[in-house]
Each structure stands twice: as C-alpha cells, then as structure tokens.
Design an enzyme around this catalytic site. Sequence first.
Site, PDB file in Angstrom:
ATOM      1  N   GLU A 128      50.556  45.432  35.414  1.00 55.51           N
ATOM      2  CA  GLU A 128      51.408  44.720  36.217  1.00 55.51           C
ATOM      3  C   GLU A 128      52.368  42.747  36.236  1.00 55.51           C
ATOM      4  O   GLU A 128      52.819  42.996  37.094  1.00 55.51           O
ATOM      5  CB  GLU A 128      49.689  43.675  36.625  1.00 55.51           C
ATOM      6  N   GLY A 158      43.509  42.013  35.598  1.00 55.74           N
ATOM      7  CA  GLY A 158      42.830  43.084  34.469  1.00 55.74           C
ATOM      8  C   GLY A 158      41.809  43.499  34.624  1.00 55.74           C
ATOM      9  O   GLY A 158      41.726  44.131  33.466  1.00 55.74           O
ATOM     10  N   THR A 205      47.084  47.102  42.104  1.00 56.64           N
ATOM     11  CA  THR A 205      46.138  48.599  41.221  1.00 56.64           C
ATOM     12  C   THR A 205      45.238  47.296  41.253  1.00 56.64           C
ATOM     13  O   THR A 205      44.758  46.133  41.734  1.00 56.64           O
ATOM     14  CB  THR A 205      46.149  48.271  39.198  1.00 56.64           C
ATOM     15  N   GLY A 206      44.343  48.619  42.581  1.00 52.63           N
ATOM     16  CA  GLY A 206      42.801  47.772  42.566  1.00 52.63           C
ATOM     17  C   GLY A 206      42.262  48.375  43.765  1.00 52.63           C
ATOM     18  O   GLY A 206      43.271  49.072  44.739  1.00 52.63           O
ATOM     19  N   SER A 207      41.694  47.963  44.376  1.00 49.67           N
ATOM     20  CA  SER A 207      40.512  48.676  45.898  1.00 49.67           C
ATOM     21  C   SER A 207      41.198  47.304  46.572  1.00 49.67           C
ATOM     22  O   SER A 207      41.210  48.181  47.673  1.00 49.67           O
ATOM     23  CB  SER A 207      39.291  47.873  45.741  1.00 49.67           C
ATOM     24  N   THR A 208      41.897  46.392  46.480  1.00 48.69           N
ATOM     25  CA  THR A 208      42.599  45.388  47.689  1.00 48.69           C
ATOM     26  C   THR A 208      43.844  46.304  47.987  1.00 48.69           C
ATOM     27  O   THR A 208      43.849  46.128  49.015  1.00 48.69           O
ATOM     28  CB  THR A 208      42.019  44.219  47.260  1.00 48.69           C
ATOM     29  N   ASP A 248      49.845  42.924  44.750  1.00 45.59           N
ATOM     30  CA  ASP A 248      48.861  42.850  44.135  1.00 45.59           C
ATOM     31  C   ASP A 248      47.361  42.059  44.284  1.00 45.59           C
ATOM     32  O   ASP A 248      47.771  41.238  45.019  1.00 45.59           O
ATOM     33  CB  ASP A 248      48.593  42.718  42.609  1.00 45.59           C
ATOM     34  N   ALA A 259      44.046  40.290  42.757  1.00 43.49           N
ATOM     35  CA  ALA A 259      43.349  39.141  41.624  1.00 43.49           C
ATOM     36  C   ALA A 259      41.924  39.723  41.213  1.00 43.49           C
ATOM     37  O   ALA A 259      40.834  39.850  41.872  1.00 43.49           O
ATOM     38  CB  ALA A 259      44.206  37.672  41.863  1.00 43.49           C
ATOM     39  N   ASP A 260      41.432  38.963  40.271  1.00 41.14           N
ATOM     40  CA  ASP A 260      39.794  38.911  39.797  1.00 41.14           C
ATOM     41  C   ASP A 260      39.750  37.489  39.965  1.00 41.14           C
ATOM     42  O   ASP A 260      38.695  37.025  40.627  1.00 41.14           O
ATOM     43  CB  ASP A 260      40.158  39.129  38.502  1.00 41.14           C
TER      44      ASP A 260
HETATM   45  C1  5RP Z   1      43.477  45.543  37.815  1.00 41.90           C
HETATM   46  C2  5RP Z   1      43.655  44.388  38.475  1.00 41.90           C
HETATM   47  C3  5RP Z   1      43.520  43.858  40.242  1.00 41.90           C
HETATM   48  O1  5RP Z   1      44.176  43.311  40.919  1.00 41.90           O
HETATM   49  C4  5RP Z   1      41.781  43.413  40.605  1.00 41.90           C
HETATM   50  O2  5RP Z   1      41.043  43.574  39.692  1.00 41.90           O
HETATM   51  C5  5RP Z   1      41.528  43.018  41.511  1.00 41.90           C
HETATM   52  O3  5RP Z   1      40.966  44.218  42.000  1.00 41.90           O
HETATM   53  P1  5RP Z   1      40.867  44.656  43.163  1.00 41.90           P
HETATM   54  O4  5RP Z   1      41.031  43.933  44.164  1.00 41.90           O
HETATM   55  O5  5RP Z   1      39.964  45.871  43.201  1.00 41.90           O
HETATM   56  O6  5RP Z   1      39.150  43.230  43.522  1.00 41.90           O
HETATM   57  O7  5RP Z   1      44.129  42.753  37.865  1.00 41.90           O
HETATM   58  O8  5RP Z   1      43.670  45.390  36.972  1.00 41.90           O
END
Ligand code: 5RP
Length: 228
Positions: free
Chosen positions: A105, A97, A27-30, A83, A85-86
């Site tokens: 996830e 998250g 999940t997420g923009s990446t 996936d 990550a933050d």
């Molecule tokens: C969602 C997540 C995402 O993988 C995380 O927030 C990274 O998101 P992005 O790629 O948009 O920076 O853990 O629950």
Amino acid sequence: MNQSPKEVAGRRAAEFVTDGMTLGLGTGSTVYFTLLALSERIRAGHLRVRGVPTSLDTERKALELGIPLATLDEVESLDLCIDGADEIDGDFAMVKGGGGALLREKVVASIARRVVIVVGPEKVVPRLGTTFALPVEVAPFARPVVRRALAKLGCEPKLRTTRDGATYLTDNHNEILDCRFASGIADVPALERAIDAIPGVVESGLFVGLAHALVIGHPDGRAEVRQR
Ligand code: 5RP
C-alpha cells in the site's frame, strides 16, 4: 434508512476515477465497494482504466470483477490511488495495515499523484494509536531484535497470528508486530523515523504526508469529502 458507511465512502471515491486513468487499488472492505463501482462502469463500457493492486486479495477481487491490472514494471506513476485506513487524524496521517498490506500500500501510494482515503466515521481520530495497534512489518529473522527495539519506543509489540494460531505472513512473506501504545502516538513523524531506523523493519503502518483527500461515509448516506 441506515446505509453502510464503507459502501457510501467506497462508491463516492470511485466517482473521482475518469476514463484512461491508471489507478492504485487499495486493500480492504471499504475499497471493495470502489472496485465494485469501477467494475460496473467498466462492464457497461463507460470506463477504461488499469489498476495496480496493493495485495494478492485485491488482485484476485479485481480480476474477478473484470478490472484490468498493471504491474509496477509497466507503470512509473499513477493518476490516483484509492485506499482504506485503520485510523486517520486531522493532518491526514494514518495507521494502516490492519489487512496486512501496508508495504504494498505504501509503495503504490508513493507513486500516485493523488491519494484518496475511504473510511467510515469511526476511523477519524484526534490521536493515532488510540483505537488501533500500529502494524510493523518485519523480516522473520530479525523479529526478536525488532520487538525489543520497538518496546523501547514505548509500545507493547504483539506478533500477529492467524485464527488457528499460526504466525501470520504478509504477501511478501514477512511477519507483523502489532504495537499497542497505551496513550496513543504523541509525535507521529518522530515515531515513524525511529521505527524506520530499526534494522529488520520492512515497513511501518504509519502513513505520513501521503493522503490528499479523505472520503468519510456516513450511515445516513452522506459522503463527506475533505481535502488536505
Ligand atoms: C490493509 C489496510 C486497509 O486499508 C485497512 O485495514 C482498512 O480496511 P477496511 O476498509 O476493511 O476497514 O490498511 O492493510
């Protein structure tokens, strides 16, 4: 020319996907750029895959992009999970998250033979918890109990809300406490055990020992691949 590190990383990770694979779709923009790259190959007739989405948002995007989906009833294990990550540290331990999808996830990553994480360079940190509050998913009934127990572990838990001030609810109808650690997280495995032991905690955003590879996208278009 400056490129989007998220796009560089997301698209590079899609190159690990081969015909016939069953995938975990993060999940997420990446990861969105991974979905785009997969969609292009599927629509060109060059790739057949099935993906288990880690959020309703990813499910919707994958359907729009023509990526075939599967449920956890239909697949026992996954060939590969990609996936975001933050935060991620040198041991590939992560805080996840930010998008609220931590529970799904972690479940999906846990059944993947290989987990590839896609990030921009700012997500790679020497110590977790220094740039991002740790999300903890809690059952709404238990929130006051969990909040007090988390505070005793040395953080400041804050209930996640939506932009209009309502309590944020995950896809699983739970709440999230975002836990700020003033000096970051000193002992990641010990904190993970302590949080998991609190009754009412559904899942923590600490992901330890789950990632096998890391793809870091750089603004100059380079994709750096690190293996654990
Ligand atoms: C969602 C997540 C995402 O993988 C995380 O927030 C990274 O998101 P992005 O790629 O948009 O920076 O853990 O629950």
